[in-house]
Design a protein around this motif. Sequence first.
Motif, PDB file in Angstrom:
ATOM      1  N   MET A   1      31.813  -4.443  62.150  1.00  0.00           N
ATOM      2  CA  MET A   1      30.254  -5.029  62.430  1.00  0.00           C
ATOM      3  C   MET A   1      30.242  -6.512  62.203  1.00  0.00           C
ATOM      4  O   MET A   1      30.894  -7.058  61.429  1.00  0.00           O
ATOM      5  N   ASN A   2      29.357  -7.128  63.011  1.00  0.00           N
ATOM      6  CA  ASN A   2      29.034  -8.487  62.666  1.00  0.00           C
ATOM      7  C   ASN A   2      28.699  -8.865  61.203  1.00  0.00           C
ATOM      8  O   ASN A   2      29.052 -10.025  60.729  1.00  0.00           O
ATOM      9  N   VAL A   3      28.037  -7.998  60.438  1.00  0.00           N
ATOM     10  CA  VAL A   3      27.792  -8.397  59.074  1.00  0.00           C
ATOM     11  C   VAL A   3      29.114  -8.673  58.272  1.00  0.00           C
ATOM     12  O   VAL A   3      29.354  -9.408  57.563  1.00  0.00           O
ATOM     13  N   ASP A   4      30.162  -7.572  58.367  1.00  0.00           N
ATOM     14  CA  ASP A   4      31.322  -7.652  57.860  1.00  0.00           C
ATOM     15  C   ASP A   4      32.037  -8.936  58.291  1.00  0.00           C
ATOM     16  O   ASP A   4      32.815  -9.467  57.342  1.00  0.00           O
TER      17      ASP A   4
ATOM     18  N   ASP B   1      30.634 -11.700  59.220  1.00  0.00           N
ATOM     19  CA  ASP B   1      29.981 -12.998  58.328  1.00  0.00           C
ATOM     20  C   ASP B   1      30.491 -13.046  56.948  1.00  0.00           C
ATOM     21  O   ASP B   1      30.687 -13.994  56.229  1.00  0.00           O
ATOM     22  N   LEU B   2      30.523 -11.804  56.339  1.00  0.00           N
ATOM     23  CA  LEU B   2      30.871 -11.668  54.814  1.00  0.00           C
ATOM     24  C   LEU B   2      32.329 -12.066  54.601  1.00  0.00           C
ATOM     25  O   LEU B   2      32.551 -12.857  53.786  1.00  0.00           O
TER      26      LEU B   2
ATOM     27  N   ASN C   1      32.298 -16.202  55.289  1.00  0.00           N
ATOM     28  CA  ASN C   1      31.710 -16.831  54.136  1.00  0.00           C
ATOM     29  C   ASN C   1      32.547 -16.431  52.795  1.00  0.00           C
ATOM     30  O   ASN C   1      32.261 -17.030  51.806  1.00  0.00           O
TER      31      ASN C   1
END
Length: 93
Positions: free
Chosen positions: A69-72, A74-75, A78
């Motif tokens: 997923m895109n959220v993963d 990004d995590l 960062n």
Amino acid sequence: MIINIRLWVRSDTIIKYLTIDELFKENNSDNRACELSGNGWVIEKIDDDYILSFISGDILGVEKKTKIMNVDFDLLKNRMVDINDILIKYHLG
């Protein structure tokens, strides 16, 4: 950063010398870009999907791929999680 290393690629009897940039530019299509990488793994954005490729712990070290997923992504980018957290979340490690 410019890398001035020459590699040779053999195709039948033709030997072609490439820089690192040229080698990866030839293998990347317009819809595929390396976004993030580490020791034994890479995440590429293909169209709108993030694809995690990594070398498995199998005897021969098979390359495995999975969509994350895109959220993963990004995590991970960062540095809020590391690759092991992602592998565990997707039941890959």
